[in-house]
Design a protein around this motif. Sequence first.
Motif, PDB file in Angstrom:
ATOM      1  N   VAL A  95       6.573  -6.173   5.960  1.00  0.00           N
ATOM      2  CA  VAL A  95       6.272  -4.941   5.222  1.00  0.00           C
ATOM      3  C   VAL A  95       7.136  -4.862   3.950  1.00  0.00           C
ATOM      4  CG1 VAL A  95       6.440  -2.420   5.298  1.00  0.00           C
ATOM      5  CG2 VAL A  95       5.392  -3.659   7.203  1.00  0.00           C
ATOM      6  N   CYS A  96       8.417  -5.197   4.072  1.00  0.00           N
ATOM      7  CA  CYS A  96       9.270  -5.198   2.883  1.00  0.00           C
ATOM      8  C   CYS A  96       8.877  -6.345   1.947  1.00  0.00           C
ATOM      9  CB  CYS A  96      10.743  -5.270   3.275  1.00  0.00           C
ATOM     10  SG  CYS A  96      11.347  -3.688   3.929  1.00  0.00           S
ATOM     11  N   ALA A  97       8.368  -7.435   2.499  1.00  0.00           N
ATOM     12  CA  ALA A  97       7.823  -8.496   1.645  1.00  0.00           C
ATOM     13  C   ALA A  97       6.650  -7.937   0.839  1.00  0.00           C
ATOM     14  CB  ALA A  97       7.380  -9.694   2.491  1.00  0.00           C
ATOM     15  N   GLY A  98       5.889  -7.046   1.451  1.00  0.00           N
ATOM     16  CA  GLY A  98       4.784  -6.394   0.746  1.00  0.00           C
ATOM     17  C   GLY A  98       5.281  -5.505  -0.377  1.00  0.00           C
ATOM     18  N   ALA A  99       6.376  -4.800  -0.142  1.00  0.00           N
ATOM     19  CA  ALA A  99       6.986  -4.008  -1.217  1.00  0.00           C
ATOM     20  C   ALA A  99       7.393  -4.942  -2.355  1.00  0.00           C
ATOM     21  CB  ALA A  99       8.195  -3.243  -0.692  1.00  0.00           C
ATOM     22  N   ALA A 100       8.010  -6.056  -1.984  1.00  0.00           N
ATOM     23  CA  ALA A 100       8.452  -7.035  -2.981  1.00  0.00           C
ATOM     24  C   ALA A 100       7.256  -7.624  -3.730  1.00  0.00           C
ATOM     25  CB  ALA A 100       9.260  -8.142  -2.305  1.00  0.00           C
ATOM     26  N   LEU A 101       6.166  -7.818  -3.014  1.00  0.00           N
ATOM     27  CA  LEU A 101       4.947  -8.325  -3.658  1.00  0.00           C
ATOM     28  C   LEU A 101       4.429  -7.332  -4.699  1.00  0.00           C
ATOM     29  CD1 LEU A 101       2.588 -10.413  -3.755  1.00  0.00           C
ATOM     30  CD2 LEU A 101       1.528  -9.129  -1.877  1.00  0.00           C
ATOM     31  N   SER A 102       4.506  -6.047  -4.368  1.00  0.00           N
ATOM     32  CA  SER A 102       4.047  -5.041  -5.341  1.00  0.00           C
ATOM     33  C   SER A 102       4.942  -5.051  -6.580  1.00  0.00           C
ATOM     34  CB  SER A 102       3.993  -3.648  -4.706  1.00  0.00           C
ATOM     35  OG  SER A 102       5.266  -3.050  -4.641  1.00  0.00           O
ATOM     36  N   PHE A 103       6.243  -5.295  -6.401  1.00  0.00           N
ATOM     37  CA  PHE A 103       7.138  -5.380  -7.574  1.00  0.00           C
ATOM     38  C   PHE A 103       6.720  -6.554  -8.454  1.00  0.00           C
ATOM     39  CE2 PHE A 103      10.697  -3.840  -4.512  1.00  0.00           C
ATOM     40  CZ  PHE A 103      10.161  -2.570  -4.529  1.00  0.00           C
ATOM     41  N   GLN A 104       6.454  -7.671  -7.782  1.00  0.00           N
ATOM     42  CA  GLN A 104       6.073  -8.879  -8.521  1.00  0.00           C
ATOM     43  C   GLN A 104       4.761  -8.657  -9.271  1.00  0.00           C
ATOM     44  OE1 GLN A 104       4.638 -12.577  -6.484  1.00  0.00           O
ATOM     45  NE2 GLN A 104       6.692 -13.322  -6.962  1.00  0.00           N
ATOM     46  N   ALA A 110       0.829  -1.212   0.000  1.00  0.00           N
ATOM     47  CA  ALA A 110       0.000   0.000   0.000  1.00  0.00           C
ATOM     48  C   ALA A 110       0.861   1.259   0.000  1.00  0.00           C
ATOM     49  CB  ALA A 110      -0.931   0.004   1.214  1.00  0.00           C
ATOM     50  N   MET A 111       1.975   1.225   0.714  1.00  0.00           N
ATOM     51  CA  MET A 111       2.849   2.407   0.744  1.00  0.00           C
ATOM     52  C   MET A 111       3.424   2.692  -0.640  1.00  0.00           C
ATOM     53  SD  MET A 111       4.792   2.609   4.411  1.00  0.00           S
ATOM     54  CE  MET A 111       5.867   1.224   4.220  1.00  0.00           C
ATOM     55  N   LEU A 112       3.446   1.665  -1.504  1.00  0.00           N
ATOM     56  CA  LEU A 112       3.935   1.868  -2.871  1.00  0.00           C
ATOM     57  C   LEU A 112       2.779   2.005  -3.865  1.00  0.00           C
ATOM     58  CD1 LEU A 112       7.019  -0.527  -2.878  1.00  0.00           C
ATOM     59  CD2 LEU A 112       6.962   1.937  -2.499  1.00  0.00           C
ATOM     60  N   GLY A 113       1.573   2.237  -3.332  1.00  0.00           N
ATOM     61  CA  GLY A 113       0.469   2.605  -4.220  1.00  0.00           C
ATOM     62  C   GLY A 113      -0.515   1.502  -4.556  1.00  0.00           C
ATOM     63  N   MET A 114      -0.275   0.269  -4.086  1.00  0.00           N
ATOM     64  CA  MET A 114      -1.275  -0.773  -4.297  1.00  0.00           C
ATOM     65  C   MET A 114      -2.443  -0.510  -3.334  1.00  0.00           C
ATOM     66  SD  MET A 114       0.182  -2.750  -6.636  1.00  0.00           S
ATOM     67  CE  MET A 114      -0.716  -4.298  -6.624  1.00  0.00           C
ATOM     68  N   ARG A 115      -3.568  -1.170  -3.594  1.00  0.00           N
ATOM     69  CA  ARG A 115      -4.739  -1.011  -2.721  1.00  0.00           C
ATOM     70  C   ARG A 115      -5.264  -2.377  -2.304  1.00  0.00           C
ATOM     71  NH1 ARG A 115      -6.958   4.020  -2.175  1.00  0.00           N
ATOM     72  NH2 ARG A 115      -5.780   5.605  -3.293  1.00  0.00           N
ATOM     73  N   PRO A 116      -4.580  -2.974  -1.309  1.00  0.00           N
ATOM     74  CA  PRO A 116      -4.961  -4.316  -0.887  1.00  0.00           C
ATOM     75  C   PRO A 116      -6.295  -4.349  -0.141  1.00  0.00           C
ATOM     76  CG  PRO A 116      -3.215  -3.457   0.509  1.00  0.00           C
ATOM     77  CD  PRO A 116      -3.391  -2.469  -0.605  1.00  0.00           C
ATOM     78  N   TRP A 159       5.882   9.757   8.986  1.00  0.00           N
ATOM     79  CA  TRP A 159       6.777  10.244   7.922  1.00  0.00           C
ATOM     80  C   TRP A 159       6.136  10.378   6.552  1.00  0.00           C
ATOM     81  CZ3 TRP A 159       8.471   6.550   4.195  1.00  0.00           C
ATOM     82  CH2 TRP A 159       8.325   5.210   4.544  1.00  0.00           C
ATOM     83  N   GLY A 160       4.778  10.318   6.512  1.00  0.00           N
ATOM     84  CA  GLY A 160       4.128  10.809   5.311  1.00  0.00           C
ATOM     85  C   GLY A 160       3.439   9.859   4.361  1.00  0.00           C
ATOM     86  N   PRO A 161       3.919   8.604   4.208  1.00  0.00           N
ATOM     87  CA  PRO A 161       3.289   7.800   3.163  1.00  0.00           C
ATOM     88  C   PRO A 161       1.823   7.514   3.487  1.00  0.00           C
ATOM     89  CG  PRO A 161       4.919   6.486   4.351  1.00  0.00           C
ATOM     90  CD  PRO A 161       4.967   7.865   4.917  1.00  0.00           C
ATOM     91  N   SER A 162       1.005   7.446   2.464  1.00  0.00           N
ATOM     92  CA  SER A 162      -0.359   7.004   2.724  1.00  0.00           C
ATOM     93  C   SER A 162      -0.375   5.483   2.684  1.00  0.00           C
ATOM     94  CB  SER A 162      -1.330   7.604   1.709  1.00  0.00           C
ATOM     95  OG  SER A 162      -0.963   7.241   0.410  1.00  0.00           O
ATOM     96  N   CYS A 163      -1.332   4.908   3.351  1.00  0.00           N
ATOM     97  CA  CYS A 163      -1.395   3.452   3.491  1.00  0.00           C
ATOM     98  C   CYS A 163      -2.819   2.983   3.180  1.00  0.00           C
ATOM     99  CB  CYS A 163      -0.969   3.079   4.914  1.00  0.00           C
ATOM    100  SG  CYS A 163      -0.678   1.333   5.144  1.00  0.00           S
ATOM    101  N   PRO A 164      -3.160   3.016   1.877  1.00  0.00           N
ATOM    102  CA  PRO A 164      -4.542   2.718   1.496  1.00  0.00           C
ATOM    103  C   PRO A 164      -4.826   1.223   1.502  1.00  0.00           C
ATOM    104  CG  PRO A 164      -3.238   3.197  -0.469  1.00  0.00           C
ATOM    105  CD  PRO A 164      -2.308   3.312   0.711  1.00  0.00           C
ATOM    106  N   MET A 165      -5.363   0.722   2.586  1.00  0.00           N
ATOM    107  CA  MET A 165      -5.664  -0.714   2.662  1.00  0.00           C
ATOM    108  C   MET A 165      -6.994  -0.926   3.373  1.00  0.00           C
ATOM    109  SD  MET A 165      -2.823  -1.728   5.578  1.00  0.00           S
ATOM    110  CE  MET A 165      -3.509  -3.256   6.214  1.00  0.00           C
ATOM    111  N   VAL A 166      -7.673  -1.975   2.967  1.00  0.00           N
ATOM    112  CA  VAL A 166      -8.924  -2.343   3.625  1.00  0.00           C
ATOM    113  C   VAL A 166      -8.705  -3.681   4.306  1.00  0.00           C
ATOM    114  CG1 VAL A 166     -11.370  -2.895   3.309  1.00  0.00           C
ATOM    115  CG2 VAL A 166     -10.279  -1.173   1.848  1.00  0.00           C
ATOM    116  N   VAL A 167      -9.109  -3.776   5.562  1.00  0.00           N
ATOM    117  CA  VAL A 167      -9.089  -5.069   6.252  1.00  0.00           C
ATOM    118  C   VAL A 167     -10.531  -5.489   6.475  1.00  0.00           C
ATOM    119  CG1 VAL A 167      -8.266  -6.367   8.240  1.00  0.00           C
ATOM    120  CG2 VAL A 167      -6.949  -4.409   7.407  1.00  0.00           C
TER     121      VAL A 167
END
Lengths: 324, 335
Positions: free
Chosen positions: B136-145, A71-77, A105-113
């Motif tokens: 959390v870094c595994a999640g970053a890696a998942l987004s790359f994949q 989510a911090m990299l823009g995915m929406r899990p 530190w700023g990143p958005s964390c768009p996730m739904v649980v």
Amino acid sequence: MSAITYIEAIREAMYEELHRDPDVYCLGEDIGTYGGAFRATAGFLEEFGRPRILDTPLSEIAIMGASIGSAMLGMRPIAEMQFADFVANGFNMLVNFAAKVHYRWGPSCPMVVRLPTGGGTRGGPFHATNPEAWFTRVPGLKVVCPATVYDAKGLMKAAVRDDNPVLYFEHKYLYRRLKDELPQGDWIVPLGEARVAREGRDVSVITYGSMVYHAGLVAETLAADGIDVEIIDLRSLIPLDEEAILESVRKTNRVVVLHEDTKTGGFGGEISARIAEFAFEHLDAPIRRVASLDTPVPHAPQLEDAFMPMPADIEAAIRATVTY
Amino acid sequence: MPARSKRPSKNKDLAGYEPDFLLGLYRDMLRTRALDSRIEALYKQGKLVAGCYSSRGQEGCSVGSTAAMRDDDIVGPMIRNLGSMLRHGLPMKFVLSNYLGRATGPTKGRDGSSHFGSLEHNVFGPISMLGALIPVCAGAALSFQMRGEDRVALTWIGDGGSNVGDFHEGLNFAGVLKLPLVLILENNKWAYSTPIEYQTAAKDFACRAEGYGIASDTVDGNDIIAVYEVTKKAVERARNGDGPTLIEADTMRMRGHAIHDDAKYVPKEQLEYWETRDPVETFRARLKKAKLLDDDGHDSIMAAVKQELETATDEATAMPLPTGDRDTELGDVYA
């Protein structure tokens, strides 16, 4: 147009969001091949494939952590906890990582649980709790509790599009009990807007989730006795539509706060405090709370019925408040 | 050699490396140590109140591993990976401003020390609960994949932190999905006051990888070139779709847990032994032996590092302090 159930509405919302936005994906235990313990994601794997529909190991920490990192990299899990109770295993990730990262530190964390919650299903201590109050006091999290088929869909879509971690408490008792016809097209129900579920003059019942349904049935019974009950369905606890609560209380001057979660430390305490703080002079009777007993959720039907607010409890509280 | 320490690696010939690359590694270790010392000094002068968890003695591990990453790779440094932050491009001023709690720093005074990241620099920040960065870094890696990007995520953990559930769940998850994740376990012998034999009955930490069906390696964590090479191999494996790697780096925590901790529980001979394996000193000797660095060369690098540090300190100190405006704080809780 045909009527769909509450859980079908959740499924439909996710299905449409998966089609709308390639960054949306689903992960959780048994959500792919099996289609989810409650079938909320049935057919998704065939339609969207793996890894977008991701059967994970039995690892709540990893499910939460992976959701956060992506989510911090823009995915929406959209992460499914098989039962809301199991969120305890991923607690740290939610309350310390997801909730705080934007402020820190700023990143958005768009996730739904997604959290299949609540009792009335004889689930016992680990499959029937209502753990929303664990999270309503954590700044940075949003907490949503749909009570209708319409809201189940509209709030899910809003949650997916929200840029924050949203805990979506879907009530198992309502899954197949509620049916409704929904409008076509792309629409959402914004987070933070309560709904007047029933208009009334004599007393306000402030509630959410499954208790909106139960309060509605009780209100019809009381109407026959000339007691006109207003029901406020909060829809989301965080953000909280405080004004909707106060407006109703200012109108009826009497209030019952109702939820299925246990009483002590339940969200009803917060609602009561706000009413006392901001509408005290409008009250003609003390605020009454109706909630579950302060015990773990018991399994046997006789015990669970004694544990949970039953229609008779709700009715008694409303009558006492009206006649005070 | 004291108990719990492995033998140092046999230093590989430096031939085959560009001198500029080697000197860059050396410079980044010096920058790390200089900044680490400055943070300690500022704390002792009462100029900062953040927790100070020294990276001293572990600079080679941080700088060497991060040197194997591309700029667009994600790194998730833990508290003793100051070298990773600098190597991955975070300016010294930026780092210092966080330790100093400045309003224009990365957390605006909301969190201290190295508890921050920067998406602009592809750095994920840690939380205090150790191990959380692994899933959390595994999640970053998942987004790359998922997005078909050939990026890799790198993070670190310690001998202590490797015993939390997050470590297990994160590595297992990454293994199942063959995620492009590299985890460096810095076995620095002490988790606060607890030695490694109180952490695990396993013969080492790298062997845990077998339980997750993932690759593993061990390395002399104080040999920056060995760390670089072993990480590079793991990163290539990850980039090629062959999944995660757990690397155990043998190193030593040369200070207390945090600055308040005099670490009297650490045997003196263990510290003296590891002092002889100091990553900065040993690498300087190798560079000199290879005739890539002389005293003048060292002095000129050191002068530049000092200049950078002084400027960063001045600029970070000059940044404004938070005002404590309540509306601003409330307004930044949600995105």
